[in-house]
Scaffold this active site. Structure first.
Site, PDB file in Angstrom:
ATOM      1  N   ARG A 163      45.567 -39.025 -13.868  1.00 32.99           N
ATOM      2  CA  ARG A 163      46.889 -39.536 -13.704  1.00 32.99           C
ATOM      3  C   ARG A 163      47.716 -38.465 -14.959  1.00 32.99           C
ATOM      4  O   ARG A 163      47.827 -38.530 -15.970  1.00 32.99           O
ATOM      5  CB  ARG A 163      46.241 -41.243 -15.124  1.00 32.99           C
ATOM      6  CG  ARG A 163      45.540 -41.972 -14.454  1.00 32.99           C
ATOM      7  CD  ARG A 163      46.943 -43.098 -13.240  1.00 32.99           C
ATOM      8  NE  ARG A 163      46.327 -43.851 -12.641  1.00 32.99           N
ATOM      9  CZ  ARG A 163      45.913 -44.316 -11.344  1.00 32.99           C
ATOM     10  NH1 ARG A 163      44.844 -43.491 -10.493  1.00 32.99           N
ATOM     11  NH2 ARG A 163      45.458 -46.316 -10.887  1.00 32.99           N
ATOM     12  N   SER A 235      47.958 -51.091 -14.265  1.00 31.23           N
ATOM     13  CA  SER A 235      46.740 -50.983 -15.231  1.00 31.23           C
ATOM     14  C   SER A 235      47.366 -50.349 -16.561  1.00 31.23           C
ATOM     15  O   SER A 235      48.399 -49.263 -16.661  1.00 31.23           O
ATOM     16  CB  SER A 235      45.624 -49.705 -14.678  1.00 31.23           C
ATOM     17  OG  SER A 235      45.541 -49.892 -13.248  1.00 31.23           O
ATOM     18  N   GLU A 332      47.848 -46.041 -20.601  1.00 30.33           N
ATOM     19  CA  GLU A 332      48.166 -45.171 -19.443  1.00 30.33           C
ATOM     20  C   GLU A 332      49.748 -45.753 -19.204  1.00 30.33           C
ATOM     21  O   GLU A 332      50.518 -44.456 -18.314  1.00 30.33           O
ATOM     22  CB  GLU A 332      47.516 -45.898 -18.069  1.00 30.33           C
ATOM     23  CG  GLU A 332      47.537 -45.104 -17.345  1.00 30.33           C
ATOM     24  CD  GLU A 332      48.156 -45.462 -15.800  1.00 30.33           C
ATOM     25  OE1 GLU A 332      49.313 -45.074 -15.608  1.00 30.33           O
ATOM     26  OE2 GLU A 332      47.855 -47.311 -15.413  1.00 30.33           O
TER      27      GLU A 332
HETATM   28  N1  EPU Z   1      36.001 -54.623 -13.043  1.00 28.32           N
HETATM   29  C1  EPU Z   1      35.417 -55.682 -13.949  1.00 28.32           C
HETATM   30  N2  EPU Z   1      36.234 -56.817 -13.987  1.00 28.32           N
HETATM   31  C2  EPU Z   1      37.882 -56.510 -14.523  1.00 28.32           C
HETATM   32  C3  EPU Z   1      38.016 -55.450 -13.587  1.00 28.32           C
HETATM   33  C4  EPU Z   1      37.279 -54.402 -12.838  1.00 28.32           C
HETATM   34  O1  EPU Z   1      34.262 -55.660 -14.238  1.00 28.32           O
HETATM   35  O2  EPU Z   1      38.368 -57.380 -15.212  1.00 28.32           O
HETATM   36  C5  EPU Z   1      35.123 -53.301 -12.627  1.00 28.32           C
HETATM   37  C6  EPU Z   1      35.399 -53.810 -10.693  1.00 28.32           C
HETATM   38  O3  EPU Z   1      34.750 -54.575 -10.628  1.00 28.32           O
HETATM   39  C7  EPU Z   1      34.909 -52.582 -10.635  1.00 28.32           C
HETATM   40  C8  EPU Z   1      35.516 -51.366 -11.343  1.00 28.32           C
HETATM   41  O4  EPU Z   1      35.659 -52.349 -12.595  1.00 28.32           O
HETATM   42  O5  EPU Z   1      33.478 -51.612 -10.351  1.00 28.32           O
HETATM   43  C9  EPU Z   1      36.136 -51.055 -11.711  1.00 28.32           C
HETATM   44  O6  EPU Z   1      37.535 -52.306 -10.726  1.00 28.32           O
HETATM   45  P1  EPU Z   1      38.611 -51.497  -9.944  1.00 28.32           P
HETATM   46  O7  EPU Z   1      38.541 -51.324  -8.631  1.00 28.32           O
HETATM   47  O8  EPU Z   1      40.019 -52.818  -9.730  1.00 28.32           O
HETATM   48  O9  EPU Z   1      39.873 -50.307 -10.524  1.00 28.32           O
HETATM   49  P2  EPU Z   1      39.638 -49.753 -12.115  1.00 28.32           P
HETATM   50  O10 EPU Z   1      39.406 -48.963 -12.275  1.00 28.32           O
HETATM   51  O11 EPU Z   1      40.254 -51.604 -12.738  1.00 28.32           O
HETATM   52  C10 EPU Z   1      41.523 -48.303 -10.917  1.00 28.32           C
HETATM   53  C11 EPU Z   1      43.286 -47.673 -11.262  1.00 28.32           C
HETATM   54  C12 EPU Z   1      44.293 -48.443 -10.378  1.00 28.32           C
HETATM   55  C13 EPU Z   1      44.118 -48.626  -9.186  1.00 28.32           C
HETATM   56  C14 EPU Z   1      42.237 -48.701  -8.448  1.00 28.32           C
HETATM   57  C15 EPU Z   1      41.349 -48.466  -6.937  1.00 28.32           C
HETATM   58  C16 EPU Z   1      43.261 -46.492 -13.260  1.00 28.32           C
HETATM   59  C17 EPU Z   1      44.459 -46.644 -14.623  1.00 28.32           C
HETATM   60  N3  EPU Z   1      43.696 -47.451 -12.270  1.00 28.32           N
HETATM   61  O12 EPU Z   1      41.604 -49.293 -11.441  1.00 28.32           O
HETATM   62  O13 EPU Z   1      45.709 -47.887 -10.870  1.00 28.32           O
HETATM   63  O14 EPU Z   1      44.874 -49.663  -8.009  1.00 28.32           O
HETATM   64  O15 EPU Z   1      41.278 -48.392  -9.359  1.00 28.32           O
HETATM   65  O16 EPU Z   1      42.467 -47.316  -7.009  1.00 28.32           O
HETATM   66  O17 EPU Z   1      43.414 -45.433 -12.492  1.00 28.32           O
HETATM   67  C18 EPU Z   1      47.518 -48.335 -11.390  1.00 28.32           C
HETATM   68  O18 EPU Z   1      47.279 -47.558 -12.005  1.00 28.32           O
HETATM   69  O19 EPU Z   1      48.176 -49.381 -12.097  1.00 28.32           O
HETATM   70  C19 EPU Z   1      46.398 -48.981 -11.092  1.00 28.32           C
HETATM   71  C20 EPU Z   1      46.226 -50.441 -10.423  1.00 28.32           C
END
Ligand code: EPU
Length: 336
Positions: A163, A235, A332
């Site tokens: 990012r 995010s 972010e």
């Molecule tokens: N998780 C939870 N509870 C929640 C949300 C997430 O336990 O409410 C856990 C999930 O189960 C998983 C981990 O946290 O084990 C990561 O969650 P997720 O795969 O949904 O991805 P993220 O890290 O929360 C990032 C990006 C997203 C992108 C996803 C998928 C950032 C800031 N966000 O989210 O990007 O779609 O990975 O690759 O890096 C964005 O930037 O706007 C965005 C949506």
């Protein structure tokens, strides 16, 4: 052609749908428009408002907002395997992904359905499901406001990170991106290892470009709120990068905590969504602002929220995560 608006309501130009105004907004198509816009000198306050998907207006904007509207995708080169494209800054990112998938071109399918325009993609190096825009971007072309010239920067000089890019730092407030150059490939390179991607692709009949796109779209639609229904900016926080030793200590304490490698070997990346969730805030609502019920990393406007309200809510979330885990989470979203 340059198009100007005055005292414009920004509600439909930011995905949070906060009701703020800008004193002036200009839509531009090309470099000539930008030259014309700056011909009377550089205004004291200006900012590029692209799709408005990663921005929170905390108050009315007393300055000039600049929005790219040109939407051409031009093929520059095709050597049979690799295809190079010039993509105007105003192209909707997901239109580009669809364009590529229709033509059997690999490289950006995991970035399906990311809201926003192509010109914004390099700024925060958009990423999802194991891919980042930097994997496909070869160069970025921009108008340099101070020198009144058009510059092209190779990807190697864009300082891309998680990012991150040079556009958030050294070139911030100096340039306006007009187009990006993207390289895609006819050679399949499926990336299926993130989360449920493989499972969703198999459920659709196996590994094809179309199935990957549809799998990613389905996962996103399930987890992330539709901005047309519930204002949000994806995010709201970044996943924090911490020292590996601290990450491992936390992992020993919370065995189900997700822990990802970081670009730097001595660090690791935590999931802010998990931290917020486990701080007890998933689905929590105060007034018009809340934490999304299916993805805790996303803050939502339940209707009528002001930027100030969202910021106060975000602070509360940061404090709660700090109190529970001793971890600082940074925003972010760009706050103006
Ligand atoms: N998780 C939870 N509870 C929640 C949300 C997430 O336990 O409410 C856990 C999930 O189960 C998983 C981990 O946290 O084990 C990561 O969650 P997720 O795969 O949904 O991805 P993220 O890290 O929360 C990032 C990006 C997203 C992108 C996803 C998928 C950032 C800031 N966000 O989210 O990007 O779609 O990975 O690759 O890096 C964005 O930037 O706007 C965005 C949506």
């Amino acid at each position: 052609m340059l198009k100007e608006f005055h005292q414009i309501n920004l509600c439909d130009r930011n995905s949070f749908h906060v009701e703020q105004r800008a004193s002036r907004l200009a839509e531009f198509e090309n470099e000539e428009d930008l030259r014309q816009l700056f011909s009377d000198g550089i205004p004291p306050k200006w900012y590029v408002l692209s799709g408005g998907n990663n921005i929170l207006f905390s108050k009315d904007y007393e300055g000039l907002l600049i929005t790219p509207v040109s939407r051409r995708i031009t093929q520059l080169d095709d050597n049979g395997t690799q295809v190079r494209l010039r993509v105007d800054a105003g192209v909707e990112w997901d239109d580009l992904v669809e364009w590529a998938v229709e033509r059997q071109l690999w490289g950006i399918e995991n970035l399906s359905l990311i809201p926003g325009k192509a010109g914004a993609a390099p700024v925060q190096n958009i990423g999802a499901y194991g891919s980042e825009a930097k994997d496909a971007i070869r160069s970025v072309t921009m108008y340099d406001v101070e020198s009144d010239t058009l510059l092209t920067l190779d990807a190697a000089h864009c300082e891309f990170g998680y990012r991150e890019s040079i556009f958030k730092h050294r070139l911030k407030g100096r340039v306006i991106i007009t187009s990006i150059e993207v390289e895609l490939s006819r050679t399949p390179s499926p990336r299926l290892d993130y989360g449920d991607v493989r499972q969703e692709v198999e459920a659709r009949g196996g590994v094809t470009l179309r199935n990957i796109r549809e799998a990613v779209c389905a996962i996103r639609r399930h987890k992330l709120p539709d901005t047309a229904v519930l204002g949000n900016a994806g995010s709201f926080f970044k996943n924090p990068i911490v020292d590996k030793t601290l990450g491992e200590q936390l992992k020993a304490q919370y065995p189900d905590m997700p822990l990802y490698p970081a670009h730097d070997d001595s660090k690791c990346k935590l999931a802010a969504g998990w931290l917020i969730d486990r701080s007890g805030l998933k689905g929590f609502r105060r007034g018009n602002v809340g934490v999304h019920e299916r993805q805790a990393l996303v803050l939502v406007n339940h209707g009528g929220a002001t930027g100030t309200e969202v910021i106060a809510f975000a602070r509360m979330v940061q404090e709660k995560v700090m109190e529970t885990f001793g971890i600082a989470i940074d925003t972010e979203v760009n706050i103006l």
